[in-house]
Enzyme design. Structure first.
Site, short mmCIF file in Angstrom:
data_model
loop_
_atom_site.label_atom_id
_atom_site.label_comp_id
_atom_site.label_asym_id
_atom_site.label_seq_id
_atom_site.Cartn_x
_atom_site.Cartn_y
_atom_site.Cartn_z
N ASP A 66 0.86 -1.18 0.00
CA ASP A 66 0.00 0.00 0.00
C ASP A 66 0.90 1.23 0.00
OD1 ASP A 66 -2.73 0.94 0.37
OD2 ASP A 66 -2.18 1.53 2.40
N TYR A 68 2.55 4.81 0.98
CA TYR A 68 2.61 5.61 2.21
C TYR A 68 1.46 6.62 2.18
CZ TYR A 68 7.43 3.88 2.73
OH TYR A 68 8.55 3.10 2.87
N PHE A 79 8.03 1.26 -1.04
CA PHE A 79 9.04 1.52 0.00
C PHE A 79 9.80 2.84 -0.15
CE2 PHE A 79 8.71 -3.19 0.00
CZ PHE A 79 8.27 -3.36 1.30
N HIS A 188 8.37 -9.22 6.77
CA HIS A 188 8.33 -7.84 6.28
C HIS A 188 9.34 -6.99 7.05
CE1 HIS A 188 6.61 -3.87 5.32
NE2 HIS A 188 6.04 -4.48 4.30
#
Length: 223
Positions: A66, A68, A79, A188
């Site tokens: 998803d 930020y 990321f 993760h």
């Protein structure tokens, strides 16, 4: 009307998707959302990953979940954050593992476009989000689209490395022919799970080892 236009050769690779009912519904949903909410990333940056990494150049697919959801962070690469924005906790953990794995100095920014330009498709499963509301655009059609992206990368004749961090990403392994491609899986990098299998997983050296064996250019991880 929404300007959801996937750039370059991806447009023809994915052309069947744009004729499916879900795509029109997704476009309508996004028009409505942008008219009433603050949505990230900006419309012009939703497909940055596809712009920076053309289909033919994809050697690695890194899957995030998803975008930020705070101001000025998301710009279409998983990321990654825009220049001048403090790296979020997951990215700090990625940098830490990168340093431990291959000795790469920790960058003072969080802008990962340099990785994308070297053949890493930095894909989020969902490509938009409401400000301050994580996962607010899930189950609106993006997952159908990005699953298709994964399938199209899986169809490439030369082997690709799929990097799946965390439970959500790891479920996508069913879309990948693991006999032809390499899948690198771990926990993760988020602070909640990094100590449960991300730290010490050495994904960066594993990626370059595979690229070297396949006679493909290794990634220069330095930023």
């Amino acid at each position: 009307m929404s300007n959801l236009k996937v750039p370059g050769e991806w447009d023809s690779v994915l052309s069947d998707e744009f004729r499916k009912p879900y795509w029109k519904q997704l476009e309508e949903f996004l028009v409505q959302e942008r008219s009433s909410q603050t949505i990230y990333p900006p419309e012009s940056e939703v497909f940055s990953a596809f712009e920076l990494t053309p289909y033919q150049q994809v050697n690695v697919l890194l899957l995030g979940q998803d975008p930020y959801h705070q101001r000025n962070q998301a710009h279409g690469l998983c990321f990654s954050v825009k220049p001048g924005i403090q790296p979020p906790p997951s990215l700090k953990n990625i940098y830490r593992e990168l340093q431990q794995d291959i000795g790469c100095p920790i960058a003072n920014h969080g802008y990962l476009a340099n990785w994308a330009k070297q053949g890493i498709l930095m894909l989020n499963a969902v490509l938009t989000v409401r400000e301050g509301q994580a996962n607010s655009h899930k189950n609106q059609g993006w997952e159908l689209f990005t699953d298709e992206v994964i399938k199209k990368v899986n169809e490439k004749t030369k082997p690709v490395i799929f990097v799946l961090w965390g439970g959500y990403a790891r479920k996508k392994v069913k879309l990948i022919d693991t006999n032809r491609h390499l899948v690198i899986e771990s926990a993760h990098p988020s602070p909640l799970s990094a100590y449960h299998g991300f730290f010490g997983s050495k994904p960066f050296s594993a990626i370059n080892s595979a690229l070297k064996i396949w006679d493909k250019p290794e990634i220069d991880w330095g930023l």
